[in-house]
Motif scaffolding. Structure first.
Motif, PDB file in Angstrom:
ATOM      1  N   GLU A  32     -18.547  -0.506   7.161  1.00 51.44           N
ATOM      2  CA  GLU A  32     -17.417  -0.595   8.081  1.00 51.44           C
ATOM      3  C   GLU A  32     -16.127  -1.057   7.410  1.00 51.44           C
ATOM      4  OE1 GLU A  32     -18.311  -3.162  11.365  1.00 51.44           O
ATOM      5  OE2 GLU A  32     -20.056  -1.980  11.950  1.00 51.44           O
ATOM      6  N   SER A  33     -16.197  -2.074   6.576  1.00 51.14           N
ATOM      7  CA  SER A  33     -14.975  -2.661   6.018  1.00 51.14           C
ATOM      8  C   SER A  33     -14.447  -1.911   4.791  1.00 51.14           C
ATOM      9  CB  SER A  33     -15.209  -4.131   5.645  1.00 51.14           C
ATOM     10  OG  SER A  33     -16.175  -4.234   4.625  1.00 51.14           O
ATOM     11  N   ALA A  34     -15.215  -0.989   4.232  1.00 54.82           N
ATOM     12  CA  ALA A  34     -14.765  -0.261   3.042  1.00 54.82           C
ATOM     13  C   ALA A  34     -13.744   0.810   3.431  1.00 54.82           C
ATOM     14  CB  ALA A  34     -15.942   0.370   2.311  1.00 54.82           C
ATOM     15  N   VAL A  35     -12.541   0.671   2.913  1.00 53.31           N
ATOM     16  CA  VAL A  35     -11.477   1.645   3.148  1.00 53.31           C
ATOM     17  C   VAL A  35     -11.558   2.741   2.092  1.00 53.31           C
ATOM     18  CG1 VAL A  35      -8.965   1.966   3.213  1.00 53.31           C
ATOM     19  CG2 VAL A  35      -9.983  -0.099   4.193  1.00 53.31           C
ATOM     20  N   SER A  36     -11.768   2.328   0.845  1.00 51.71           N
ATOM     21  CA  SER A  36     -11.895   3.295  -0.249  1.00 51.71           C
ATOM     22  C   SER A  36     -12.697   2.667  -1.381  1.00 51.71           C
ATOM     23  CB  SER A  36     -10.516   3.722  -0.763  1.00 51.71           C
ATOM     24  OG  SER A  36      -9.846   2.623  -1.348  1.00 51.71           O
ATOM     25  N   ALA A  37     -13.291   3.531  -2.190  1.00 49.50           N
ATOM     26  CA  ALA A  37     -14.042   3.079  -3.369  1.00 49.50           C
ATOM     27  C   ALA A  37     -14.124   4.236  -4.352  1.00 49.50           C
ATOM     28  CB  ALA A  37     -15.440   2.618  -2.980  1.00 49.50           C
ATOM     29  N   HIS A  38     -13.863   3.947  -5.607  1.00 42.43           N
ATOM     30  CA  HIS A  38     -13.957   4.974  -6.635  1.00 42.43           C
ATOM     31  C   HIS A  38     -14.164   4.326  -8.006  1.00 42.43           C
ATOM     32  CE1 HIS A  38      -9.698   3.848  -6.602  1.00 42.43           C
ATOM     33  NE2 HIS A  38      -9.707   4.135  -7.885  1.00 42.43           N
ATOM     34  N   VAL A  51     -15.564  -0.309 -10.740  1.00 44.63           N
ATOM     35  CA  VAL A  51     -15.406   0.336  -9.441  1.00 44.63           C
ATOM     36  C   VAL A  51     -14.290  -0.374  -8.690  1.00 44.63           C
ATOM     37  CG1 VAL A  51     -16.539   0.901  -7.247  1.00 44.63           C
ATOM     38  CG2 VAL A  51     -17.866   0.950  -9.377  1.00 44.63           C
ATOM     39  N   ARG A  52     -13.316   0.374  -8.222  1.00 43.38           N
ATOM     40  CA  ARG A  52     -12.203  -0.178  -7.436  1.00 43.38           C
ATOM     41  C   ARG A  52     -12.537   0.004  -5.959  1.00 43.38           C
ATOM     42  NH1 ARG A  52      -8.421  -3.926  -7.956  1.00 43.38           N
ATOM     43  NH2 ARG A  52      -6.482  -3.344  -6.973  1.00 43.38           N
ATOM     44  N   VAL A  53     -12.589  -1.104  -5.219  1.00 44.02           N
ATOM     45  CA  VAL A  53     -12.941  -1.092  -3.797  1.00 44.02           C
ATOM     46  C   VAL A  53     -11.820  -1.760  -3.012  1.00 44.02           C
ATOM     47  CG1 VAL A  53     -14.631  -1.829  -2.064  1.00 44.02           C
ATOM     48  CG2 VAL A  53     -15.398  -1.284  -4.374  1.00 44.02           C
ATOM     49  N   THR A  54     -11.421  -1.137  -1.913  1.00 43.96           N
ATOM     50  CA  THR A  54     -10.478  -1.761  -0.983  1.00 43.96           C
ATOM     51  C   THR A  54     -11.209  -1.944   0.339  1.00 43.96           C
ATOM     52  OG1 THR A  54      -8.583  -0.736  -2.051  1.00 43.96           O
ATOM     53  CG2 THR A  54      -8.251  -1.557   0.187  1.00 43.96           C
ATOM     54  N   ARG A  59      -6.909  -7.918   9.625  1.00 38.45           N
ATOM     55  CA  ARG A  59      -5.743  -7.037   9.482  1.00 38.45           C
ATOM     56  C   ARG A  59      -5.333  -6.849   8.030  1.00 38.45           C
ATOM     57  NH1 ARG A  59      -2.998 -10.034  14.363  1.00 38.45           N
ATOM     58  NH2 ARG A  59      -2.720 -11.544  12.702  1.00 38.45           N
ATOM     59  N   ARG A  60      -6.076  -7.450   7.117  1.00 39.45           N
ATOM     60  CA  ARG A  60      -5.725  -7.371   5.692  1.00 39.45           C
ATOM     61  C   ARG A  60      -6.572  -6.337   4.976  1.00 39.45           C
ATOM     62  NH1 ARG A  60      -3.520 -12.864   3.905  1.00 39.45           N
ATOM     63  NH2 ARG A  60      -3.290 -11.760   1.958  1.00 39.45           N
ATOM     64  N   GLU A  61      -5.924  -5.633   4.051  1.00 33.17           N
ATOM     65  CA  GLU A  61      -6.662  -4.790   3.119  1.00 33.17           C
ATOM     66  C   GLU A  61      -6.737  -5.545   1.805  1.00 33.17           C
ATOM     67  OE1 GLU A  61      -5.524  -0.720   2.754  1.00 33.17           O
ATOM     68  OE2 GLU A  61      -5.948  -0.327   4.868  1.00 33.17           O
ATOM     69  N   ILE A  62      -7.942  -5.772   1.333  1.00 31.94           N
ATOM     70  CA  ILE A  62      -8.172  -6.595   0.149  1.00 31.94           C
ATOM     71  C   ILE A  62      -8.751  -5.718  -0.962  1.00 31.94           C
ATOM     72  CG2 ILE A  62      -9.401  -8.595  -0.771  1.00 31.94           C
ATOM     73  CD1 ILE A  62      -9.499  -9.666   2.125  1.00 31.94           C
ATOM     74  N   PRO A  63      -7.956  -5.494  -2.033  1.00 30.37           N
ATOM     75  CA  PRO A  63      -8.464  -4.708  -3.160  1.00 30.37           C
ATOM     76  C   PRO A  63      -9.244  -5.602  -4.125  1.00 30.37           C
ATOM     77  CG  PRO A  63      -6.168  -5.240  -3.536  1.00 30.37           C
ATOM     78  CD  PRO A  63      -6.536  -5.828  -2.194  1.00 30.37           C
ATOM     79  N   MET A  64     -10.226  -5.022  -4.767  1.00 31.44           N
ATOM     80  CA  MET A  64     -10.966  -5.742  -5.811  1.00 31.44           C
ATOM     81  C   MET A  64     -11.539  -4.726  -6.778  1.00 31.44           C
ATOM     82  SD  MET A  64     -14.581  -6.894  -4.020  1.00 31.44           S
ATOM     83  CE  MET A  64     -13.888  -7.523  -2.523  1.00 31.44           C
ATOM     84  N   THR A  65     -11.725  -5.162  -8.010  1.00 37.83           N
ATOM     85  CA  THR A  65     -12.411  -4.346  -9.002  1.00 37.83           C
ATOM     86  C   THR A  65     -13.738  -5.025  -9.291  1.00 37.83           C
ATOM     87  OG1 THR A  65     -10.308  -3.669  -9.967  1.00 37.83           O
ATOM     88  CG2 THR A  65     -12.276  -3.325 -11.310  1.00 37.83           C
ATOM     89  N   MET A  66     -14.779  -4.220  -9.317  1.00 41.11           N
ATOM     90  CA  MET A  66     -16.118  -4.733  -9.597  1.00 41.11           C
ATOM     91  C   MET A  66     -16.644  -4.020 -10.838  1.00 41.11           C
ATOM     92  SD  MET A  66     -17.615  -5.082  -5.779  1.00 41.11           S
ATOM     93  CE  MET A  66     -18.702  -6.427  -6.240  1.00 41.11           C
ATOM     94  N   GLU A  67     -17.457  -4.731 -11.598  1.00 33.24           N
ATOM     95  CA  GLU A  67     -18.067  -4.158 -12.791  1.00 33.24           C
ATOM     96  C   GLU A  67     -19.574  -4.119 -12.609  1.00 33.24           C
ATOM     97  OE1 GLU A  67     -18.150  -4.676 -17.636  1.00 33.24           O
ATOM     98  OE2 GLU A  67     -17.129  -6.171 -16.419  1.00 33.24           O
TER      99      GLU A  67
END
Length: 149
Positions: A32-38, A51-54, A59-67
């Protein structure tokens, strides 16, 4: 780790479940909370892949990079957050059931906050994800079982 741990049985082979859940572009389909991932870069998915996940939390979009720090098809994987105000730790395991015809998926998730994330993690992120994870796993099961049928 284990701030949040959920398990679900899925009527699909472990290889099918593993392939689907470890493909970043599928995250928004079942979380549900995943806006994008690539994936970042062109390398095949495996240890060291970033992997970049937003995610949308409130109401916040929180970007993060995961390894990817562990990648053992079709049994387990581990992702470690390396940037962003909220950094996830995700451990996934798949156990074969019924001679490999079905699967038991366990997701073990926690978060670490940095900067404003130190406030967001305990007050917003963990409570939100704790409510969301059972729905995510149910959605995943429905997608995979419907696709396999």
């Amino acid at each position: 780790m284990s701030a949040i741990k959920e398990t679900i049985d899925i009527d699909c082979r472990p290889e099918e479940v593993y392939s689907y859940v470890t493909t970043p572009s599928h995250l928004p389909e079942w979380q549900e909370s995943a806006v994008s991932a690539h994936e970042v870069g062109d390398a095949a998915m495996g240890v060291g892949t970033k992997v970049r996940v937003t995610r949308r939390i409130g109401r916040r979009e929180i970007p993060m990079t995961m390894e990817v720090t562990e990648f053992d098809p079709p049994r387990s994987w581990h992702l470690h957050g390396i940037d962003g105000p909220v950094r996830g730790e995700v451990q996934g395991t798949i156990e074969p059931l019924d001679d490999g015809r079905r699967s038991r998926l366990t997701l073990d998730v926690d978060f670490e906050g940095h900067g404003v994330g130190k406030l967001l993690v305990p007050l917003v992120v963990r409570p939100h994800i704790r409510k969301e994870m059972p729905r995510n796993e149910q959605r995943l099961r429905n997608l995979l079982e419907h696709h396999a049928a």
